[in-house]
Motif scaffolding. Structure first.
Motif, mmCIF file in Angstrom:
data_model
loop_
_atom_site.group_PDB
_atom_site.id
_atom_site.type_symbol
_atom_site.label_atom_id
_atom_site.label_comp_id
_atom_site.label_asym_id
_atom_site.label_seq_id
_atom_site.Cartn_x
_atom_site.Cartn_y
_atom_site.Cartn_z
ATOM 1 N N ASP A 119 -6.715 25.651 12.587
ATOM 2 C CA ASP A 119 -5.726 25.923 13.644
ATOM 3 C C ASP A 119 -4.383 25.308 13.236
ATOM 4 O O ASP A 119 -3.761 24.601 14.007
ATOM 5 N N GLY A 120 -4.040 25.537 11.969
ATOM 6 C CA GLY A 120 -2.830 24.912 11.427
ATOM 7 C C GLY A 120 -3.199 23.669 10.655
ATOM 8 O O GLY A 120 -4.352 23.210 10.715
ATOM 9 N N PRO A 121 -2.218 23.095 9.900
ATOM 10 C CA PRO A 121 -2.515 21.933 9.051
ATOM 11 C C PRO A 121 -3.115 20.774 9.860
ATOM 12 O O PRO A 121 -2.589 20.398 10.910
ATOM 13 N N GLY A 122 -4.231 20.240 9.375
ATOM 14 C CA GLY A 122 -4.858 19.075 10.016
ATOM 15 C C GLY A 122 -5.542 19.380 11.332
ATOM 16 O O GLY A 122 -5.976 18.446 12.025
ATOM 17 N N ARG A 123 -5.650 20.622 11.706
ATOM 18 C CA ARG A 123 -6.218 20.954 13.032
ATOM 19 C C ARG A 123 -7.418 21.898 12.879
ATOM 20 O O ARG A 123 -7.364 22.876 12.133
ATOM 21 N N VAL A 124 -8.482 21.579 13.639
ATOM 22 C CA VAL A 124 -9.690 22.417 13.631
ATOM 23 C C VAL A 124 -10.078 22.699 15.075
ATOM 24 O O VAL A 124 -10.173 21.782 15.893
ATOM 25 N N LYS A 125 -10.310 23.984 15.350
ATOM 26 C CA LYS A 125 -10.635 24.387 16.717
ATOM 27 C C LYS A 125 -12.112 24.762 16.809
ATOM 28 O O LYS A 125 -12.624 25.514 15.977
ATOM 29 N N VAL A 126 -12.795 24.212 17.830
ATOM 30 C CA VAL A 126 -14.192 24.579 18.106
ATOM 31 C C VAL A 126 -14.266 24.903 19.592
ATOM 32 O O VAL A 126 -14.177 23.999 20.434
ATOM 33 N N GLY A 127 -14.371 26.162 19.908
ATOM 34 C CA GLY A 127 -14.325 26.552 21.330
ATOM 35 C C GLY A 127 -13.001 26.124 21.933
ATOM 36 O O GLY A 127 -11.927 26.440 21.408
ATOM 37 N N ASP A 128 -13.066 25.342 23.022
ATOM 38 C CA ASP A 128 -11.838 24.892 23.690
ATOM 39 C C ASP A 128 -11.316 23.579 23.136
ATOM 40 O O ASP A 128 -10.284 23.076 23.588
ATOM 41 N N ASP A 129 -12.048 22.989 22.188
ATOM 42 C CA ASP A 129 -11.639 21.674 21.663
ATOM 43 C C ASP A 129 -10.862 21.811 20.362
ATOM 44 O O ASP A 129 -11.230 22.612 19.502
ATOM 45 N N VAL A 130 -9.821 20.997 20.257
ATOM 46 C CA VAL A 130 -9.091 20.933 18.983
ATOM 47 C C VAL A 130 -9.210 19.512 18.449
ATOM 48 O O VAL A 130 -8.962 18.544 19.186
ATOM 49 N N PHE A 131 -9.642 19.390 17.207
ATOM 50 C CA PHE A 131 -9.723 18.077 16.560
ATOM 51 C C PHE A 131 -8.557 17.962 15.590
ATOM 52 O O PHE A 131 -8.365 18.833 14.737
ATOM 53 N N VAL A 132 -7.789 16.893 15.759
ATOM 54 C CA VAL A 132 -6.622 16.688 14.904
ATOM 55 C C VAL A 132 -6.973 15.586 13.907
ATOM 56 O O VAL A 132 -7.242 14.437 14.306
ATOM 57 N N ALA A 133 -7.005 15.939 12.642
ATOM 58 C CA ALA A 133 -7.484 15.009 11.614
ATOM 59 C C ALA A 133 -6.314 14.307 10.934
ATOM 60 O O ALA A 133 -5.458 14.963 10.336
ATOM 61 N N ALA A 134 -6.307 12.991 11.015
ATOM 62 C CA ALA A 134 -5.221 12.214 10.406
ATOM 63 C C ALA A 134 -5.333 12.200 8.884
ATOM 64 O O ALA A 134 -4.328 12.173 8.174
ATOM 65 N N ARG A 135 -6.562 12.192 8.345
ATOM 66 C CA ARG A 135 -6.741 12.053 6.895
ATOM 67 C C ARG A 135 -7.151 13.351 6.208
ATOM 68 O O ARG A 135 -6.612 13.675 5.146
ATOM 69 N N ALA A 136 -8.157 14.044 6.762
ATOM 70 C CA ALA A 136 -8.705 15.170 5.983
ATOM 71 C C ALA A 136 -9.414 16.206 6.831
ATOM 72 O O ALA A 136 -10.103 15.868 7.792
ATOM 73 N N VAL A 137 -9.227 17.446 6.424
ATOM 74 C CA VAL A 137 -10.096 18.534 6.883
ATOM 75 C C VAL A 137 -10.833 19.019 5.639
ATOM 76 O O VAL A 137 -10.209 19.268 4.596
ATOM 77 N N VAL A 138 -12.158 19.091 5.744
ATOM 78 C CA VAL A 138 -12.955 19.526 4.597
ATOM 79 C C VAL A 138 -13.720 20.794 4.981
ATOM 80 O O VAL A 138 -14.469 20.785 5.965
ATOM 81 N N VAL A 139 -13.507 21.854 4.211
ATOM 82 C CA VAL A 139 -14.225 23.109 4.466
ATOM 83 C C VAL A 139 -15.468 23.141 3.574
ATOM 84 O O VAL A 139 -15.363 23.031 2.352
ATOM 85 N N ALA A 140 -16.626 23.276 4.216
ATOM 86 C CA ALA A 140 -17.903 23.354 3.479
ATOM 87 C C ALA A 140 -18.756 24.429 4.145
ATOM 88 O O ALA A 140 -19.906 24.201 4.505
ATOM 89 N N SER A 141 -18.149 25.600 4.304
ATOM 90 C CA SER A 141 -18.775 26.652 5.122
ATOM 91 C C SER A 141 -19.755 27.528 4.338
ATOM 92 O O SER A 141 -20.322 28.466 4.894
ATOM 93 N N GLY A 142 -19.932 27.250 3.055
ATOM 94 C CA GLY A 142 -20.989 27.910 2.298
ATOM 95 C C GLY A 142 -20.736 29.372 1.992
ATOM 96 O O GLY A 142 -19.588 29.819 1.857
ATOM 97 N N SER A 143 -21.827 30.113 1.902
ATOM 98 C CA SER A 143 -21.736 31.519 1.514
ATOM 99 C C SER A 143 -22.774 32.331 2.275
ATOM 100 O O SER A 143 -23.701 31.775 2.862
ATOM 101 N N ALA A 144 -22.596 33.638 2.226
ATOM 102 C CA ALA A 144 -23.532 34.551 2.887
ATOM 103 C C ALA A 144 -23.962 35.600 1.870
ATOM 104 O O ALA A 144 -23.223 35.889 0.921
#
Ligand SMILES: Cc1cc2nc3c(=O)[nH]c(=O)nc-3n(C[C@H](O)[C@H](O)[C@H](O)COP(=O)(O)OP(=O)(O)OC[C@H]3O[C@@H](n4cnc5c(N)ncnc54)[C@H](O)[C@@H]3O)c2cc1C
Length: 454
Positions: A119-144
């Motif tokens: 949801d933009g730099p440092g921001r991750v949205k899950v449903g109605d919640d937004v988590f703002v990460a001061a240090r890191a966002v890490v994507v580990a969403s795998g494969s299909a």
């Protein structure tokens, strides 16, 4: 909508994400791990672990059948039912989403169930919640799994690895699209449990990325298991007719089976993450990372989603590098020269580094050494199933191995010394003076070194 400040957010809690999230939490960071399915990811529930348990069962059955061949008298009549069911029970008891979630929370992390998007730099949205990460966002969403756009394929309700490992009984017959590692592993397993199996592979050999010598050994083993190999053939149309799946091939023939398993590759999960919100291309094949797993400002990616190599050990290796970088610790950058991989057929195919073709394409001055497992003392002693090939790829200028293949019984275990040799750039002259225990399968490496010449 609520906004919460944290140090790090990890999207996806498969092997890569679980490792990153757990280690960051242990280091004292406030970490949110987001998972929309099961904590542990593909590997323990639908990938490595259940497939290897089923393979173990099918190998035991084959070993039992080999008793007949070896002794000539015992009458072994193995039965899929009880063996298959027992293996599945073990699989579900040992791997548990709740246990994995507790393990992460015991390390101080917070698990959030749901589907995450950037949801933009440092921001991750899950449903109605937004988590703002001061240090890191890490994507580990795998494969299909990839389901290719073949006429009629989706409507034919094909199996992917998920349905294949959920099967409690072998289908009467099975067509496997794709003769890569997952395809041949599952094909052999089902054949050994009694299915009539056909493998359709567009390349002219199974395991196309591996050495041709290994492909040849595996193809012979599959044929011995009664598997029909349709090589150099592409599926052009699929239809369900009278309870069977009919697959038309571009050569003009067709093959049929009660079920159809698609195993033609895996696709990184990028498009659904709203990566455009952080300036990345949503149409990209994978998340592009540098040698510290950085994908952007305050953004890292690890595992299958990076497209570097779809292996659990790769996800965990990359996780270690990302953790060191996020914590500002000294650490080595990623180095994939010694990447090892194993196809768990019988015989197994272990390989590390470059194949001969890849080494030549890189412009290296190459010499190879090959030894047949059946010609070694251990291969002869082993008897039925004692086949395989060892192949070494030498960079003659550097005097070190840049690649090796160990195909044979426990080929993945024999691989360990070759992985060390490639990783640590052990001079081939040192390998030649090592003492190799007799009669082991790894002593075949000495024969292959001999074949390299001086
Ligand atoms: C049949 C089969 C056999 C295999 N055998 C082996 C083997 O023997 N050895 C080996 O090394 N590898 C093997 N693999 C590959 C291995 O399973 C993968 O390389 C490994 O699981 C990758 O880990 P990962 O963390 O990158 O992703 P995954 O394990 O795919 O985990 C990603 C997680 O992210 C979650 N997720 C995705 N998107 C979101 C989102 N937007 N929000 C929240 N959660 C999300 C998913 O639900 C999933 O749990 C096998 C794979 C298959 C299919």
């Amino acid at each position: 909508m609520s906004e919460q400040q944290v140090d790090a957010v990890v999207i996806g809690m498969g092997p890569g994400g679980e490792e990153v999230a757990g280690r960051l939490a242990e280091a004292g960071l406030t970490v949110v791990g987001v998972e929309r399915a099961l904590v542990g990811g593909e590997c323990p529930y639908w990938g490595c672990v259940p497939s290897k348990m089923m393979i173990r069962g099918s190998t035991m059955l084959t070993e039992a059948r080999r008793v007949n061949e070896y002794a000539g008298s015992a009458q072994v009549t193995p039965d899929l039912g009880p063996v298959g069911k027992r293996i599945r029970a073990e699989a579900t008891d040992d791997w548990d989403d709740k246990v994995a979630a507790e393990r992460f929370e015991d390390k101080g992390g917070r698990l959030v169930r749901g589907s995450a998007v950037l949801d933009g730099p440092g921001r991750v949205k899950v449903g109605d919640d937004v988590f703002v990460a001061a240090r890191a966002v890490v994507v580990a969403s795998g494969s299909a799994p990839v389901v290719p756009p073949i006429d009629g394929l989706s409507d034919a309700r094909p199996w992917t690895n998920r349905e294949a490992v959920a099967a409690t009984e072998a289908p009467e017959s099975l067509v496997v699209l794709g003769g890569g590692a997952i395809g041949v592993e599952l094909a052999q397993m089902f054949a050994r449990f009694g299915s009539r199996v056909t493998v359709v592979e567009a390349a002219d050999r199974v395991l196309p990325p591996e050495e041709p010598e290994a492909s040849e050994v595996v193809a012979a083993a599959l044929a011995e298991d009664g598997i029909d190999l349709q090589l150099g053939e592409k599926a052009v149309r699929v239809a369900r007719e009278g309870g069977e799946v009919v697959v038309s091939l571009d050569g003009g023939t067709s093959v049929r089976g009660a079920e159809l398993l698609v195993s033609v590759g895996r696709q990184a999960r990028v498009a659904e993450l709203a990566v455009d919100s952080v300036g990345l291309d949503p149409g990209a094949r994978a998340m592009d990372v540098d040698d510290r797993m950085r994908a952007g400002e305050g953004l890292w990616a690890v595992g299958d989603v990076t497209g570097v190599g779809a292996f659990t050990h790769m996800a965990m290796y990359q996780a270690g590098i990302a953790v060191a970088d996020i914590l500002g610790r000294d650490g080595e950058p990623a180095d994939y020269r010694g990447l090892a991989r194993v196809t768990f057929t019988d015989p197994e195919v272990g390989s590390v580094g470059l194949t001969e073709t890849a080494a030549r394409e890189q412009g290296l001055s190459v010499r190879t050494g090959v030894a047949q497992v059946s010609s070694s003392a251990r291969g002869w002693i082993h008897g039925p199933g004692g086949v395989g090939v060892l192949k070494l790829v030498l960079d003659t200028d550097a005097g070190v191995l840049v690649g090796a293949t160990s195909c044979g019984p426990w080929g993945g275990e024999v691989l360990s010394m070759l992985t060390l040799a490639v990783h640590a750039r052990v001079p081939v002259s040192t390998l030649r003076t090592m003492i190799y225990a007799y009669p082991t399968f790894h002593r075949g490496v000495l024969d292959a070194l001999g074949d390299l010449g001086e």
